[in-house]
Design a protein around this motif. Structure first.
Motif, PDB file in Angstrom:
ATOM      1  N   GLN A 196       0.822  -1.212   0.000  1.00 45.38           N
ATOM      2  CA  GLN A 196       0.000   0.000   0.000  1.00 45.38           C
ATOM      3  C   GLN A 196       0.860   1.268   0.000  1.00 45.38           C
ATOM      4  N   SER A 197       0.663   2.121  -1.010  1.00 45.08           N
ATOM      5  CA  SER A 197       1.353   3.408  -1.135  1.00 45.08           C
ATOM      6  C   SER A 197       2.874   3.266  -1.208  1.00 45.08           C
ATOM      7  N   GLU A 228       3.054 -13.828 -15.893  1.00 41.33           N
ATOM      8  CA  GLU A 228       1.716 -13.249 -15.805  1.00 41.33           C
ATOM      9  C   GLU A 228       1.699 -12.386 -14.551  1.00 41.33           C
ATOM     10  N   VAL A 229       1.560 -11.074 -14.747  1.00 38.26           N
ATOM     11  CA  VAL A 229       1.638 -10.124 -13.644  1.00 38.26           C
ATOM     12  C   VAL A 229       0.327  -9.354 -13.552  1.00 38.26           C
ATOM     13  N   LEU A 230      -0.333  -9.442 -12.418  1.00 37.39           N
ATOM     14  CA  LEU A 230      -1.567  -8.697 -12.179  1.00 37.39           C
ATOM     15  C   LEU A 230      -1.363  -7.811 -10.963  1.00 37.39           C
ATOM     16  N   CYS A 231      -1.751  -6.552 -11.088  1.00 37.54           N
ATOM     17  CA  CYS A 231      -1.540  -5.599 -10.000  1.00 37.54           C
ATOM     18  C   CYS A 231      -2.780  -4.751  -9.789  1.00 37.54           C
ATOM     19  N   GLY A 232      -3.071  -4.458  -8.532  1.00 34.99           N
ATOM     20  CA  GLY A 232      -4.162  -3.551  -8.206  1.00 34.99           C
ATOM     21  C   GLY A 232      -3.861  -2.139  -8.657  1.00 34.99           C
ATOM     22  N   PRO A 233      -4.790  -1.199  -8.472  1.00 33.89           N
ATOM     23  CA  PRO A 233      -4.644   0.165  -8.993  1.00 33.89           C
ATOM     24  C   PRO A 233      -3.394   0.869  -8.480  1.00 33.89           C
ATOM     25  N   VAL A 234      -2.581   1.363  -9.416  1.00 37.00           N
ATOM     26  CA  VAL A 234      -1.348   2.078  -9.095  1.00 37.00           C
ATOM     27  C   VAL A 234      -1.646   3.574  -9.107  1.00 37.00           C
ATOM     28  N   ALA A 235      -1.308   4.260  -8.017  1.00 39.10           N
ATOM     29  CA  ALA A 235      -1.708   5.661  -7.876  1.00 39.10           C
ATOM     30  C   ALA A 235      -1.105   6.567  -8.942  1.00 39.10           C
ATOM     31  N   THR A 236       0.114   6.266  -9.396  1.00 39.02           N
ATOM     32  CA  THR A 236       0.753   7.141 -10.394  1.00 39.02           C
ATOM     33  C   THR A 236       1.094   6.341 -11.648  1.00 39.02           C
ATOM     34  N   SER A 237       2.358   5.990 -11.827  1.00 36.04           N
ATOM     35  CA  SER A 237       2.794   5.409 -13.096  1.00 36.04           C
ATOM     36  C   SER A 237       3.281   3.973 -12.961  1.00 36.04           C
ATOM     37  N   VAL A 238       3.145   3.259 -14.081  1.00 37.89           N
ATOM     38  CA  VAL A 238       3.752   1.943 -14.237  1.00 37.89           C
ATOM     39  C   VAL A 238       4.824   2.059 -15.312  1.00 37.89           C
ATOM     40  N   PHE A 239       6.024   1.577 -15.003  1.00 39.83           N
ATOM     41  CA  PHE A 239       7.145   1.611 -15.943  1.00 39.83           C
ATOM     42  C   PHE A 239       7.531   0.175 -16.287  1.00 39.83           C
ATOM     43  N   VAL A 240       7.518  -0.140 -17.579  1.00 39.95           N
ATOM     44  CA  VAL A 240       7.847  -1.490 -18.037  1.00 39.95           C
ATOM     45  C   VAL A 240       9.060  -1.391 -18.959  1.00 39.95           C
ATOM     46  N   TYR A 252      -1.912  -7.381  -4.618  1.00 44.06           N
ATOM     47  CA  TYR A 252      -3.197  -6.881  -4.144  1.00 44.06           C
ATOM     48  C   TYR A 252      -2.974  -5.579  -3.381  1.00 44.06           C
ATOM     49  N   GLY A 253      -3.762  -4.552  -3.716  1.00 46.77           N
ATOM     50  CA  GLY A 253      -3.617  -3.276  -3.042  1.00 46.77           C
ATOM     51  C   GLY A 253      -3.339  -2.166  -4.025  1.00 46.77           C
ATOM     52  N   SER A 254      -2.912  -1.015  -3.495  1.00 51.57           N
ATOM     53  CA  SER A 254      -2.689   0.160  -4.331  1.00 51.57           C
ATOM     54  C   SER A 254      -1.288   0.726  -4.073  1.00 51.57           C
TER      55      SER A 254
END
Length: 343
Positions: A198-199, A230-242, A215-217
């Motif tokens: 979280q955060s 296979e990568v699943l992630c809960g809501p990211v507050a800012t950016s995702v970098f791949v 699980y989480g943000s």
């Protein structure tokens, strides 16, 4: 009588021979004229094509330049994370704009080249000035490194040589500042709970054939050197970098997605701004569809708008041809989209 007849036949032969030569000369002359007409036609068409390319360049260049100027203007009064994102995007767009100019020089006039180069120099100066004003260096680098030394004593050291050679500084900084994640793992199922991420900044690096559930943000998410995962992630507050991801499936919800050096990867995406790809091939997109019991609560924590999803609005920094779809990404057909993630 015979002499007269012979003379007449000789004259007839010469007349026919002269007529044949005359006809041959006329045909050659007509052929030369036809070839000259064709050359002029081709030259005119070539000039027309060059003019069309030139007009397209000027239009596209000015549009991209205006977009960069808008990004820089948006830095005024913005908070530090927003400024960092805008400057990073502006820098990437500047690189692409310079490449666009270099590739177009073959049909541009010297005057057009000088004008474009001057515009790029002014943009670069404005970018540098904005960065210096908004992100003073002396307040940034050493403090973050000191904090990293205190907080991630168990983390692997940052690959400094790769940072210099690749230029992907934002992703490499994650190695320093990330406080949770997984690295150097193969053939495992990996999970982080909401309490763990979280955060926080989350870093996934050098994973092969893994199933990852976050699980989480988290605050930000960095994925680097991901293969057949296979990568699943809960809501990211800012950016995702791949960066350097291949043959994988990602389920992501975020404010902004930045994807580099990625191939043959499916992205199930919820993004409230834009998805950006660069140096990618075979990337395909569909709407985010992973669900778990506290997903709505995590969306609320992240501040993302669940009703706003620009998953199919992808900007390819390697493709500036307006009106022509990029060949580097596609939409996953509905019949081929994954709907079940876990048993």
């Amino acid at each position: 009588m015979d002499a007269t007849l012979e003379t007449s036949e000789e004259n007839g032969f010469y007349d026919r021979n002269a007529a044949a030569k005359l006809h041959e000369r006329i045909e050659k002359r007509q052929q030369v004229l036809a070839e000259d007409v064709e050359r002029r036609k081709e030259a005119k068409q070539s000039q027309s094509v060059a003019e069309e390319k030139s007009e397209y360049f000027v239009s596209s260049f000015n549009a991209e330049r205006a977009g960069i100027q808008e990004l820089l203007s948006g830095c005024s009064g913005a908070d530090r994370p927003t400024v960092t994102q805008k400057l990073e995007e502006a820098t990437a767009k500047m690189t692409q704009l310079q490449k666009f100019l270099n590739d177009s020089m073959i049909f541009l006039s010297q005057y057009q080249i000088r004008v474009a180069q001057g515009a790029l120099q002014k943009l670069q100066a404005s970018l540098n000035e904005t960065r210096e004003e908004a992100l003073p260096k002396k307040k940034f680098a050493f403090r973050s490194r000191t904090k990293a030394a205190e907080n991630v004593s168990d983390s692997p050291p940052p690959p400094s040589s790769e940072t210099v050679s690749s230029g992907v500084t934002k992703v490499d900084e994650a190695t320093i500042s990330a406080q949770t994640g997984f690295s150097n793992i193969s053939n495992e199922s990996l999970t982080k709970t909401s309490e763990e991420i979280q955060s926080s900044d989350v870093l996934l690096t050098h994973l092969t054939n893994c199933k990852v559930r976050l699980y989480g943000s988290p605050s930000t998410l960095h994925l680097k050197h991901i293969t057949a995962c296979e990568v699943l992630c809960g809501p990211v507050a800012t950016s995702v970098f791949v960066d350097h991801c291949s043959n994988s499936v990602l389920g992501l919800a975020c404010q902004q997605l930045r994807t580099h050096n990625t191939t043959d990867t499916q992205v199930y995406l919820h993004v409230t701004s834009r998805a950006i790809i660069e140096d990618c091939q075979g990337v395909s997109f569909a709407p985010f569809c992973w669900s778990y019991p506290t997903l709505d609560q995590d969306f609320a924590v992240s501040g993302l708008d669940q009703d706003r999803n620009n998953w199919s609005q992808v900007d390819d920094f390697n493709w500036l041809a307006a009106g022509t779809p990029s060949p580097n990404w596609t939409v996953i057909p509905e019949a081929d989209r994954k709907t079940t993630w876990d048993p």
